[in-house]
Design a protein around this motif. Structure first.
Motif, PDB file in Angstrom:
ATOM      1  N   MET A 490      48.222   2.647 -18.912  1.00  0.00           N
ATOM      2  CA  MET A 490      48.665   1.618 -18.620  1.00  0.00           C
ATOM      3  C   MET A 490      49.304   1.448 -17.305  1.00  0.00           C
ATOM      4  SD  MET A 490      51.230  -1.278 -20.414  1.00  0.00           S
ATOM      5  CE  MET A 490      52.604  -0.081 -20.292  1.00  0.00           C
ATOM      6  N   TYR A 491      49.283   0.358 -16.202  1.00  0.00           N
ATOM      7  CA  TYR A 491      49.825   0.263 -15.023  1.00  0.00           C
ATOM      8  C   TYR A 491      51.443  -0.136 -15.661  1.00  0.00           C
ATOM      9  CZ  TYR A 491      45.863   0.075 -12.261  1.00  0.00           C
ATOM     10  OH  TYR A 491      44.332   0.210 -11.887  1.00  0.00           O
ATOM     11  N   ARG A 492      52.555   0.721 -15.193  1.00  0.00           N
ATOM     12  CA  ARG A 492      53.800   0.170 -15.515  1.00  0.00           C
ATOM     13  C   ARG A 492      54.541   0.001 -14.170  1.00  0.00           C
ATOM     14  NH1 ARG A 492      54.711   5.605 -19.522  1.00  0.00           N
ATOM     15  NH2 ARG A 492      52.495   5.834 -20.091  1.00  0.00           N
ATOM     16  N   THR A 493      55.048  -1.301 -14.336  1.00  0.00           N
ATOM     17  CA  THR A 493      55.477  -1.868 -13.131  1.00  0.00           C
ATOM     18  C   THR A 493      56.938  -2.568 -13.490  1.00  0.00           C
ATOM     19  OG1 THR A 493      54.509  -3.967 -13.666  1.00  0.00           O
ATOM     20  CG2 THR A 493      53.139  -2.569 -12.427  1.00  0.00           C
ATOM     21  N   GLU A 494      57.270  -3.247 -12.467  1.00  0.00           N
ATOM     22  CA  GLU A 494      58.669  -3.994 -12.762  1.00  0.00           C
ATOM     23  C   GLU A 494      58.625  -5.008 -13.685  1.00  0.00           C
ATOM     24  OE1 GLU A 494      62.731  -4.385 -11.797  1.00  0.00           O
ATOM     25  OE2 GLU A 494      61.239  -2.905 -10.851  1.00  0.00           O
ATOM     26  N   LYS A 495      57.311  -5.445 -13.868  1.00  0.00           N
ATOM     27  CA  LYS A 495      57.401  -6.435 -15.178  1.00  0.00           C
ATOM     28  C   LYS A 495      57.390  -5.782 -16.306  1.00  0.00           C
ATOM     29  CE  LYS A 495      54.222 -10.324 -16.596  1.00  0.00           C
ATOM     30  NZ  LYS A 495      53.129 -11.060 -16.095  1.00  0.00           N
ATOM     31  N   THR A 496      56.943  -4.330 -16.515  1.00  0.00           N
ATOM     32  CA  THR A 496      56.906  -3.789 -17.991  1.00  0.00           C
ATOM     33  C   THR A 496      58.479  -3.748 -18.291  1.00  0.00           C
ATOM     34  OG1 THR A 496      54.829  -2.714 -17.006  1.00  0.00           O
ATOM     35  CG2 THR A 496      56.286  -1.847 -18.917  1.00  0.00           C
ATOM     36  N   LYS A 497      59.175  -3.314 -17.237  1.00  0.00           N
ATOM     37  CA  LYS A 497      60.731  -3.010 -17.308  1.00  0.00           C
ATOM     38  C   LYS A 497      61.315  -4.378 -17.849  1.00  0.00           C
ATOM     39  CE  LYS A 497      64.730  -1.654 -14.760  1.00  0.00           C
ATOM     40  NZ  LYS A 497      65.469  -1.445 -13.515  1.00  0.00           N
ATOM     41  N   ASP A 498      61.016  -5.532 -16.990  1.00  0.00           N
ATOM     42  CA  ASP A 498      61.505  -6.971 -17.499  1.00  0.00           C
ATOM     43  C   ASP A 498      61.138  -6.937 -18.869  1.00  0.00           C
ATOM     44  OD1 ASP A 498      62.804  -7.197 -15.066  1.00  0.00           O
ATOM     45  OD2 ASP A 498      60.819  -8.180 -14.202  1.00  0.00           O
ATOM     46  N   LEU A 499      59.905  -6.909 -19.376  1.00  0.00           N
ATOM     47  CA  LEU A 499      59.736  -7.089 -20.885  1.00  0.00           C
ATOM     48  C   LEU A 499      60.602  -6.024 -21.771  1.00  0.00           C
ATOM     49  CD1 LEU A 499      55.770  -7.454 -20.604  1.00  0.00           C
ATOM     50  CD2 LEU A 499      57.758  -9.318 -21.276  1.00  0.00           C
TER      51      LEU A 499
END
Length: 1195
Positions: A490-499
């Motif tokens: 999976m691409y791990r991005t800033e959105k992943t951190k927010d979730l």
């Protein structure tokens, strides 16, 4: 040594010619040795040290020159005149005559160069020397390092740097040598020489700092001194290497593992600095691999192969992101230049296609990688794409072969054999996932799914706002998976951190914990490992399993999943399996709390691998016997608190609260101090972000209670404030009913703190303290690790000294100095080898007195510099006798108490005690075979008979035989060889010897008369025939010594076969005969080598003369073991086996000679002995060193 010919332009500059002929010149460097050239020599010597001159390690050289040429070639150099003279003489005898045959100078030059290169190649071939990456210049530095500091070949030099050492206000320009175990400095300025040696294991502080005058400065502190270095060409590189070497030393003290160069580390073959050693490059590669594994949460055996800058096409925002690609043996990883933008992990086990796409102006050098889950990743701007594709293809081929082996092979591998390179196969993984196991008793159910799914308690309302929020969270994550991919790729991005910060849904928590922690890789690559480990560990009991059983019912007892046998059994299996996987950790308190939460959200096997990731990667050294990792992070937390909440720091230090709260908060990840539904949100963030989340949250808690804590008067009040605050932390979005929190029951009935939402608390911690970086935390951890481990070592020393100070006459200061010497000898043997394994001699889990132990070779080193009886050619044999006497449990190792017991007698004992010790030392013939226990003390069966191994055993237990008496006399003569009153002592010893010989003759006749009168009613003490003693064959269960030896003593295998059945022991009839025994027997060594093992066995018979003739070995005492050597009992016609003297006779004889009395009553200055032992290193003996020694100056 011979060197490859290298042209020299100015042969006479800075050199003096000593010998010459038409073709060769032997030169000496100016400034070296006597007659070094006056002022010019001083200047040259100084320049050689200050500048990076290869000549400084080769003061002699040989040049080749043809008569009509002005060019010279260096063909040999040497560090001593003897070495270079040998080469010179070889040239004169073997080459000089041959050169006169040639007519052309070019042919002569070609011939000489070829001959020298052939000699070098032949030497390398004969000595099995392989070409390595170390340059000739670095090899010269190694030779200089070993010569200057008397280091053995085993001490590996990593690198050397030019720098300035500040001694007071005096700067000294020189060279800093960094080896695996030592930091060394050497300077030579205007005839003044300075040296410094510091062992990495003694470093307590290492920091890089700056002042107005010294912008780049490195400070190295030990317990007793501080050293400052500056003026580095590359201070960052130097300091980073110093940190790494100090870390290795701390790991040795902590983990009891000596450093071994990892031969599997990748060699940097491209663009590697020419001056850097191969070992330095290996250490750099090791450090890069560690950072790589930590960044992407990869298994601890993954090794980085290389990295390159590139761009990654991200379909979710349709842009090319600049970043860096990392390639290792089993993974391809990517991270963006800006940390939080995007990161990616692609296991090679998931890769199906790797192909090079067509280049274009928009997309130069693209590379496409496809995976099994139909995701395609497009990299571009790769500088060396062809080489990269070849490396990836090689790794893919290795992965495919491992998959094939895994598919066709058995899954029943031993748990200690699966630590190799992770591999995987989809077919195998499916088989393992379908495998249902019930590894405990049939009556106990086995958890085949996360416990939370079986014991989820729903609220009475079927649909409530909390469930609606949970549903929305799940949808948000599903949408995220659809856009960014699902699973490990999976691409791990800033959105992943927010979730993650908004809370992970209950149903997805276990899956995402596995993903973010990296445990999903171990689950995939070790199918069947957990099941096999459980099968082998269940039913086995040790200290760890006892502690586990005691804590099982204390693990989340408020949760229904652990109020029945299913949850308890699952927790037992996971903890026991891990204790057997990692016996160095075994089990530690707080592991049960963390593991019980893991079991709630993950299957048993998944929970096991989550625990592995937690203990071995994410919280290193937290759960060992001394919770070193938690103590280190406690120090880091104090430092962070001083920076981020300075107004509270002094108050907290005065109250001593930080040390109390940090251990409970960090060890359990707030699970033991917060309500359960709130604490799991902290665990969510921890698995995604790592330890920085815990620090941020802890600082937020302190910051939220600043005013209340400042008004606290004691630590109890402060703990109450913090406890109330943490009890009030709630998770309003949790769909689970609140679970009673036992921690809140301990609080008083005071006013409760207003509720604090956990999500707001987490977001607040990121807003206020989100600037804390993981790499900064690692730097701070290093500094604190030095302090913590050295504090533990100091505590160990104090406890050892406190334990034995009442047993000896040594002062506390003397004991501490002796302990430092004792420990230093152990560490040095770990560095440079010893006859026994360091793991046997150092075990941090043992009681303080037994953590460091010493074998015979180590004891010899200290015996020669500390013990007043050492000296002469027989010093080693005397040390051997002394060591055997001190080794009370016959395990071929002595601890500090035994060491001090022996040294104390020699330094503080009276005349009788010293003579008794000397007497007992010579009752130990032969080599140790095994140990048995008799009433009154330990007795060892040595190759030559029985011996006493306990200082407290009565001296009259055995008489001294004639052979043993001869050895005693040799020892006495040897002890006096360097005494000022040597002649007087020799005469006194001769008188005592003659007197004792006469006593022995009289005693032999008396013993013979008594034997004839008694007949067969009583066995004589020495030398009569004994037929009745027929021991049974030896079995391990027949009887064990009181202290089971850890190792067989040295050479025991050469003298005995313990498990072999015993033969009948028949004592040879040796009735007294007039053989004219006299002092002439003291002459021959060969005649006295066979000691009186016959009389030694007779002692055991004499001690049991009241028993039946058919007495068996086990009947002597319940725990008596008698073993006979596999060799025949030695006997010698030249030694009278009926001759014997007692200790009382020996003592009385010595008392008649005042010279001997004065010698043994002479006081011993132990302070001078300790100082001598410390200074041994300075005069060239590298095997004994205590700490760092100060700079020594010589003109």
């Amino acid at each position: 040594m011979w060197v490859n010919p290298e042209e020299v332009l100015l042969a006479s500059a800075l050199w003096m010619t000593e010998r010459a002929n038409p073709y060769f010149v032997l030169q000496k460097r100016k400034g070296h040795g006597a007659g070094g050239g006056g002022l010019a020599g001083l200047l040259v010597g100084t320049l050689d040290v200050v500048l990076d001159s290869s000549a400084r390690v080769a003061p002699y050289r040989i040049l080749y020159q043809t008569p009509d040429s002005l060019a010279y070639w260096t063909i040999a150099h040497g560090s001593s005149r003897r070495e270079v003279t040998e080469h010179w003489e070889w040239l004169e005898h073997h080459l000089l005559q041959t050169l006169s045959i040639f007519d052309n100078e070019n042919d002569i030059t070609t011939f000489v160069k070829g001959k020298i290169q052939g000699i070098i190649a032949e030497y390398n071939k004969n000595h099995d020397i392989k070409e390595d990456d170390d340059t000739d210049k670095f090899k010269e530095s190694i030779a200089k390092f070993r010569k200057l500091f008397s280091m053995p070949d085993e001490e590996k030099l990593v690198n050397c740097y030019s720098c300035t050492y500040w001694k007071g206000r005096v700067p000294r320009q020189g060279w800093l040598y960094l080896s695996i175990n030592h930091l060394c400095f050497y300077s030579y300025l205007l005839g003044k020489e300075a040296k410094l040696v510091v062992r990495w294991a003694d470093v307590t502080q290492l920091e890089k700092c700056a002042t107005l005058l010294l912008p780049d400065m490195v400070r190295v502190c030990t317990r007793c001194s501080e050293h400052v270095f500056s003026v580095f060409l590359n201070v960052s590189e130097t300091f980073k290497l110093m940190e790494q070497l100090a870390n290795i030393a701390m790991r040795q003290l902590l983990d009891n593992k000596t450093f071994e160069q990892d031969r599997s580390l990748p060699r940097l073959k491209k663009k590697s600095p020419k001056k850097v050693s191969a070992l330095k490059r290996d250490l750099d590669a090791r450090a890069k691999s560690e950072r790589y594994r930590a960044l992407f949460r990869l298994p601890k055996d993954e090794k980085l192969d290389g990295h390159t800058d590139c761009t990654l096409w991200t379909p979710f925002n349709k842009t090319h992101i600049l970043g860096r690609m990392f390639v290792s043996t089993n993974y391809i990883c990517f991270t963006s230049k800006e940390e939080t933008v995007c990161s990616l992990i692609i296991p090679l086990r998931e890769v199906t296609i790797v192909e090079k796409a067509d280049s274009s102006n928009v997309l130069p050098s693209p590379l496409s990688i496809s995976t099994k889950n139909r995701m395609t990743f497009l990299f571009a701007n790769l500088k060396d794409r062809d080489f990269l594709v070849q490396r990836i293809s090689d790794f893919l081929q290795q992965t495919s072969s491992k998959i094939h082996l895994e598919f066709t092979g058995s899954l029943n591998s031993s748990y200690d054999e699966v630590g190799g390179t992770p591999t995987s196969c989809t077919a195998v993984l499916v088989t393992a996932s379908e495998r249902q196991f019930n590894l405990n008793d049939n009556s106990v159910p086995t958890a085949t799914q996360a416990l939370m799914t079986m014991y989820r308690r729903r609220s009475p309302e079927e649909f409530n706002p909390k469930l609606a929020k949970e549903f929305l969270k799940e949808q948000a994550w599903k949408n995220h998976f659809a856009e960014f991919g699902q699973g490990v790729c999976m691409y791990r991005t800033e959105k992943t951190k927010d979730l993650v910060l908004h809370g992970i849904p209950e149903n997805m928590r276990g899956e995402l914990w596995l993903l973010f922690s990296g445990a999903i890789n171990e689950v995939a690559t070790h199918p069947g490992y957990y099941q096999d480990l459980v099968e082998k560990s269940m039913g086995k009991y040790n200290l760890a399993t006892e502690e586990i059983e005691r804590d099982l019912h204390r693990s989340l007892p408020e949760h229904p999943a652990f109020q029945n046998e299913m949850g308890i059994a699952a927790l037992r299996r996971v903890l026991t399996a891990y204790a057997f996987r990692n016996p160095n950790i075994g089990y530690c308190q707080a592991m049960n709390i963390v593991t019980s939460v893991l079991l709630l959200y993950a299957k048993e096997e998944e929970a096991f691998w989550l625990l592995v990731a937690l203990c071995e990667r994410m919280l290193p050294d937290y759960y060992n016997t001394r919770v070193v990792g938690a103590l280190v992070d406690q120090g880091v937390f104090e430092e962070l608190a001083r920076v981020h909440v300075p107004q509270l720091y002094d108050c907290m230090q005065d109250l001593g609260v930080i040390s109390t709260i940090s251990l409970s908060w960090f060890l359990t990840l707030f699970l033991s101090v917060m309500p359960f539904e709130s604490a799991v949100v902290v665990v969510d963030c921890f698995f995604y972000e790592g330890i920085k989340v815990i620090f941020q949250l802890a600082l937020s808690v302190l910051n939220a209670n600043v005013h209340q804590l400042l008004s606290c008067k004691d630590d109890g009040e402060a703990m109450t404030v913090l406890g109330r605050y943490l009890d009030s932390v709630t998770n309003k979005d949790s769909p689970l009913p609140p679970i009673p929190h036992l921690h809140s029951l301990l609080a008083d009935d005071g006013e409760r703190h207003p509720e604090v939402d956990i999500l707001k608390l987490v977001h607040g911690s990121y807003e206020k303290f989100g600037s804390i970086r993981a790499d900064v935390i690692e730097q701070m951890r290093f500094k604190q690790r030095l302090k913590v481990i050295q504090t533990i070592e100091d505590t160990t020393k104090r406890n050892v000294v406190r334990t034995i100070v009442t047993e000896t006459a040594f002062s506390i200061d003397e004991l501490e100095e002796l302990y430092s010497l004792f420990k230093a000898e152990h560490l040095t043997s770990c560095y440079w080898g010893s006859t026994s394994s360091p793991t046997d001699r150092h075990d941090p889990s043992l009681p303080y007195l037994d953590q460091y132990r010493m074998d015979l070779e180590q004891f010899k080193g200290l015996f020669g510099v500390l013990f007043p009886w050492a000296g002469g050619v027989h010093s080693d044999s005397l040390a051997l006798r002394f060591f055997r006497l001190l080794d009370q449990n016959a395990d071929a190792l002595i601890n500090f108490r035994e060491f001090i017991a022996g040294l104390g007698v020699l330094c503080h004992g009276d005349l009788t005690e010293k003579l008794k010790l000397l007497y007992k030392m010579h009752l130990l013939p032969g080599k140790c075979v095994c140990m048995c226990v008799l009433e009154g003390g330990f007795v060892c069966v040595w190759g030559g008979g029985l011996c006493i191994c306990m200082l407290s055993l009565p001296s009259h237990f055995l008489s001294l035989s004639q052979g043993q008496f001869i050895e005693l006399c040799k020892t006495l003569y040897n002890m006096f060889s360097e005494d000022p009153n040597e002649q007087e002592l020799y005469h006194a010893t001769a008188t005592v010897t003659s007197l004792l010989l006469e006593m022995g003759e009289v005693g032999k006749l008396f013993c013979s008369t008594c034997s004839k009168e008694d007949g067969d009613e009583r066995p004589p003490l020495h030398g009569t025939k004994q037929q009745g003693l027929q021991p049974e064959p030896f079995h391990a269960s027949a009887g064990q010594p009181r202290d089971e030896p850890r190792d067989e003593p040295p050479d025991a295998a050469e003298t005995s076969t313990v498990s072999a059945p015993m033969e009948d022991i028949k004592l040879e009839d040796s009735s007294p005969k007039d053989n004219g025994t006299s002092s002439a027997m003291l002459i021959s060594d060969d005649e006295t080598k066979d000691d009186t093992s016959v009389s030694s066995y007779s002692v055991l018979s004499a001690g049991s003369h009241e028993l039946d003739d058919k007495l068996q070995c086990e009947d002597i005492m319940e725990d008596t073991v008698l073993v006979r050597s596999s060799e025949p009992l030695p006997h010698s016609a030249s030694v009278d086996k009926d001759w014997a003297i007692t200790f009382e006779q020996f003592l009385a004889s010595v008392l008649t000679e005042h010279a001997l009395v004065r010698y043994f009553e002479k006081p011993v200055d132990i302070a001078a002995c300790i100082a001598n032992a410390k200074n041994v290193r300075k005069v060239g003996e590298a095997h004994v060193s205590v700490s760092d020694y100060e700079i020594s100056l010589s003109g």
